[in-house]
Write a protein that holds these residues in place. Structure first.
Motif, PDB file in Angstrom:
ATOM      1  N   ALA A 237       0.829  -1.209   0.000  1.00  0.00           N
ATOM      2  CA  ALA A 237       0.000   0.000   0.000  1.00  0.00           C
ATOM      3  C   ALA A 237       0.861   1.255   0.000  1.00  0.00           C
ATOM      4  O   ALA A 237       0.548   2.244  -0.679  1.00  0.00           O
ATOM      5  N   ALA A 238       1.970   1.237   0.732  1.00  0.00           N
ATOM      6  CA  ALA A 238       2.860   2.398   0.778  1.00  0.00           C
ATOM      7  C   ALA A 238       3.467   2.678  -0.595  1.00  0.00           C
ATOM      8  O   ALA A 238       3.629   3.844  -0.990  1.00  0.00           O
ATOM      9  N   VAL A 239       3.779   1.623  -1.329  1.00  0.00           N
ATOM     10  CA  VAL A 239       4.312   1.796  -2.688  1.00  0.00           C
ATOM     11  C   VAL A 239       3.232   2.369  -3.605  1.00  0.00           C
ATOM     12  O   VAL A 239       3.484   3.287  -4.397  1.00  0.00           O
ATOM     13  N   ALA A 240       2.016   1.841  -3.498  1.00  0.00           N
ATOM     14  CA  ALA A 240       0.903   2.368  -4.294  1.00  0.00           C
ATOM     15  C   ALA A 240       0.661   3.841  -3.977  1.00  0.00           C
ATOM     16  O   ALA A 240       0.434   4.657  -4.885  1.00  0.00           O
ATOM     17  N   ASN A 241       0.721   4.213  -2.700  1.00  0.00           N
ATOM     18  CA  ASN A 241       0.549   5.613  -2.299  1.00  0.00           C
ATOM     19  C   ASN A 241       1.618   6.487  -2.926  1.00  0.00           C
ATOM     20  O   ASN A 241       1.328   7.607  -3.385  1.00  0.00           O
ATOM     21  N   ALA A 242       2.846   6.006  -2.964  1.00  0.00           N
ATOM     22  CA  ALA A 242       3.943   6.774  -3.562  1.00  0.00           C
ATOM     23  C   ALA A 242       3.739   6.975  -5.057  1.00  0.00           C
ATOM     24  O   ALA A 242       4.253   7.937  -5.636  1.00  0.00           O
ATOM     25  N   CYS A 243       2.973   6.061  -5.663  1.00  0.00           N
ATOM     26  CA  CYS A 243       2.657   6.179  -7.100  1.00  0.00           C
ATOM     27  C   CYS A 243       1.406   7.016  -7.341  1.00  0.00           C
ATOM     28  O   CYS A 243       0.965   7.156  -8.494  1.00  0.00           O
ATOM     29  N   GLY A 244       0.816   7.559  -6.273  1.00  0.00           N
ATOM     30  CA  GLY A 244      -0.333   8.445  -6.414  1.00  0.00           C
ATOM     31  C   GLY A 244      -1.676   7.813  -6.142  1.00  0.00           C
ATOM     32  O   GLY A 244      -2.714   8.464  -6.335  1.00  0.00           O
ATOM     33  N   TYR A 245      -1.701   6.572  -5.667  1.00  0.00           N
ATOM     34  CA  TYR A 245      -2.971   5.882  -5.431  1.00  0.00           C
ATOM     35  C   TYR A 245      -3.271   5.844  -3.930  1.00  0.00           C
ATOM     36  O   TYR A 245      -3.091   4.825  -3.261  1.00  0.00           O
ATOM     37  N   SER A 246      -3.738   6.979  -3.425  1.00  0.00           N
ATOM     38  CA  SER A 246      -3.980   7.129  -1.994  1.00  0.00           C
ATOM     39  C   SER A 246      -5.147   6.266  -1.513  1.00  0.00           C
ATOM     40  O   SER A 246      -5.257   5.991  -0.315  1.00  0.00           O
ATOM     41  N   GLY A 247      -5.997   5.834  -2.444  1.00  0.00           N
ATOM     42  CA  GLY A 247      -7.128   4.984  -2.070  1.00  0.00           C
ATOM     43  C   GLY A 247      -6.730   3.582  -1.668  1.00  0.00           C
ATOM     44  O   GLY A 247      -7.540   2.830  -1.115  1.00  0.00           O
ATOM     45  N   ILE A 248      -5.480   3.209  -1.929  1.00  0.00           N
ATOM     46  CA  ILE A 248      -4.964   1.920  -1.454  1.00  0.00           C
ATOM     47  C   ILE A 248      -4.528   2.166  -0.010  1.00  0.00           C
ATOM     48  O   ILE A 248      -3.358   2.427   0.291  1.00  0.00           O
ATOM     49  N   ASP A 249      -5.486   2.114   0.907  1.00  0.00           N
ATOM     50  CA  ASP A 249      -5.259   2.575   2.274  1.00  0.00           C
ATOM     51  C   ASP A 249      -5.430   1.435   3.290  1.00  0.00           C
ATOM     52  O   ASP A 249      -5.652   0.272   2.921  1.00  0.00           O
ATOM     53  N   THR A 250      -5.328   1.795   4.556  1.00  0.00           N
ATOM     54  CA  THR A 250      -5.418   0.804   5.622  1.00  0.00           C
ATOM     55  C   THR A 250      -6.768   0.085   5.619  1.00  0.00           C
ATOM     56  O   THR A 250      -6.838  -1.130   5.870  1.00  0.00           O
ATOM     57  N   ALA A 251      -7.827   0.826   5.325  1.00  0.00           N
ATOM     58  CA  ALA A 251      -9.154   0.209   5.293  1.00  0.00           C
ATOM     59  C   ALA A 251      -9.230  -0.868   4.213  1.00  0.00           C
ATOM     60  O   ALA A 251      -9.807  -1.948   4.429  1.00  0.00           O
ATOM     61  N   LEU A 252      -8.634  -0.599   3.050  1.00  0.00           N
ATOM     62  CA  LEU A 252      -8.642  -1.591   1.974  1.00  0.00           C
ATOM     63  C   LEU A 252      -7.763  -2.786   2.343  1.00  0.00           C
ATOM     64  O   LEU A 252      -8.112  -3.934   2.044  1.00  0.00           O
ATOM     65  N   VAL A 253      -6.631  -2.511   2.984  1.00  0.00           N
ATOM     66  CA  VAL A 253      -5.777  -3.605   3.461  1.00  0.00           C
ATOM     67  C   VAL A 253      -6.557  -4.522   4.391  1.00  0.00           C
ATOM     68  O   VAL A 253      -6.553  -5.754   4.244  1.00  0.00           O
ATOM     69  N   ASP A 254      -7.247  -3.934   5.357  1.00  0.00           N
ATOM     70  CA  ASP A 254      -7.999  -4.744   6.317  1.00  0.00           C
ATOM     71  C   ASP A 254      -9.146  -5.496   5.644  1.00  0.00           C
ATOM     72  O   ASP A 254      -9.458  -6.631   6.022  1.00  0.00           O
TER      73      ASP A 254
END
Length: 320
Positions: A237-254
């Motif tokens: 998720a942190a890598v996705a966030n760095a690529c601009g995809y902030s919606g890949i977040d903790t809620a989606l992980v869970d």
């Protein structure tokens, strides 16, 4: 006129789409490139046993052993679609090069493959062709050559590559699938869907392949297992966030992690685990290695994922 379709890599996913598309296109317009299941498919076609479409669903497309053979069937015609359903492996020649004999100026290339950052070789080799990147949810297994068992879900997310507000090619392909009774969703940027699925693939695939346990078995193996899987997902998720995809977040992980926690034992066997048990090459680079490289490019620390990558690469090398 009905479109002509070439399916490269006719395992469980490719065979299922051959069956689905045969409900909208004559089977004679569907050409399938087969390898290990060539003898069975060329003699009997494919049989699909599905919880959605029913048992004993049969399709008999044109079966060939190579793309050159497919291109030679009707040199005066062209393939409207080439669906790449093979594993995303770093082969020589590349898959993009392997399909080249069948690509014309009128061909749309559809990638139905796992992983992240897999599109560039096709975009480089075919810059003038529409390129559709997809994310598939289709739990299907080839239980014997040409015999496919499918369960529960069927959905294809489709988007133009590179991302574009122009969804004409994606929409046209989605309408073809819809006409066949299949499900499809069109996106301006498919990469969010790729990262979302990668939370699952990038964690469970290497962990299950290395442990030789299914996902629920891993969770039940120790009190630390669930937190480890979650930490891997958070790194992705942190890598996705760095690529601009902030919606890949903790809620989606869970949410993605919870899908495994509610399954009945022994759980799901990911594709890399199935390949490892069979001594076949695994999609380590597409599913894990590319994430590690993208993380390095963006300065994101992924120590657990990097460890899994090194170990999965070592396991992969033992099969060669």
């Amino acid at each position: 006129m009905a479109p002509r379709i070439l399916i490269f890599g006719t395992g469980s996913i490719g065979a299922t789409y051959a069956f689905l598309l045969s409900r909208a296109v004559p089977a004679s317009n569907i050409v399938t490139v087969c390898r290990s299941n060539f003898n069975s498919a060329s003699q009997n076609g494919f049989t699909i046993h599905s919880s959605i479409w029913g048992e004993d669903q049969r399709v008999k497309p044109v079966v060939v052993g190579s793309v050159d053979e497919a291109a030679a069937i009707d040199p005066q015609s062209h393939f409207d679609y080439i669906m790449v359903c093979s594993k995303a492996l770093p082969t020589i020649p590349s898959t993009a090069e392997l399909i080249q004999p069948a690509v014309s100026s009128k061909t749309t290339i559809v990638l139905i493959q796992n992983g992240i950052a897999i599109e560039e070789p096709y975009a480089d080799l075919f810059p003038d062709n529409p390129l559709l990147s997809t994310v598939v949810y289709l739990p299907a297994t080839q239980i014997r050559p040409g015999i496919i068992q499918h369960m529960e879900v069927e959905l294809l997310h489709i988007g133009q590559y590179p991302a574009s507000p122009n969804t004409e090619s994606a929409t046209r392909f989605a309408k073809l699938l819809n006409a066949a009774g299949a499900s499809a969703e069109v996106h301006e940027d498919i990469q969010f869907e790729r990262w979302s699925k990668l939370l699952v693939n990038g964690s469970w695939n290497p962990i299950c392949a290395l442990s030789r346990l299914r996902d629920v078995q891993v969770l039940n193996s120790s009190t630390e297992a669930k937190d480890l899987v979650r930490d891997v997902m958070l790194e992705i998720a942190a890598v996705a966030n760095a690529c601009g995809y902030s919606g890949i977040d903790t809620a989606l992980v869970d949410f993605q992690l919870a899908r495994a926690t509610i399954r009945e034992p022994p759980g799901v066997q990911p594709s890399m685990m199935a390949d490892a048990l069979a001594g076949r090459n695994m999609e380590v680079e597409a599913i894990v290695g590319n994430v590690v490289r993208i993380a390095q490019e963006h300065g994101v620390n992924t120590p657990i994922l990097r460890t899994l990558y090194v170990l999965a690469t070592a396991l992969n090398s033992s099969f060669n």
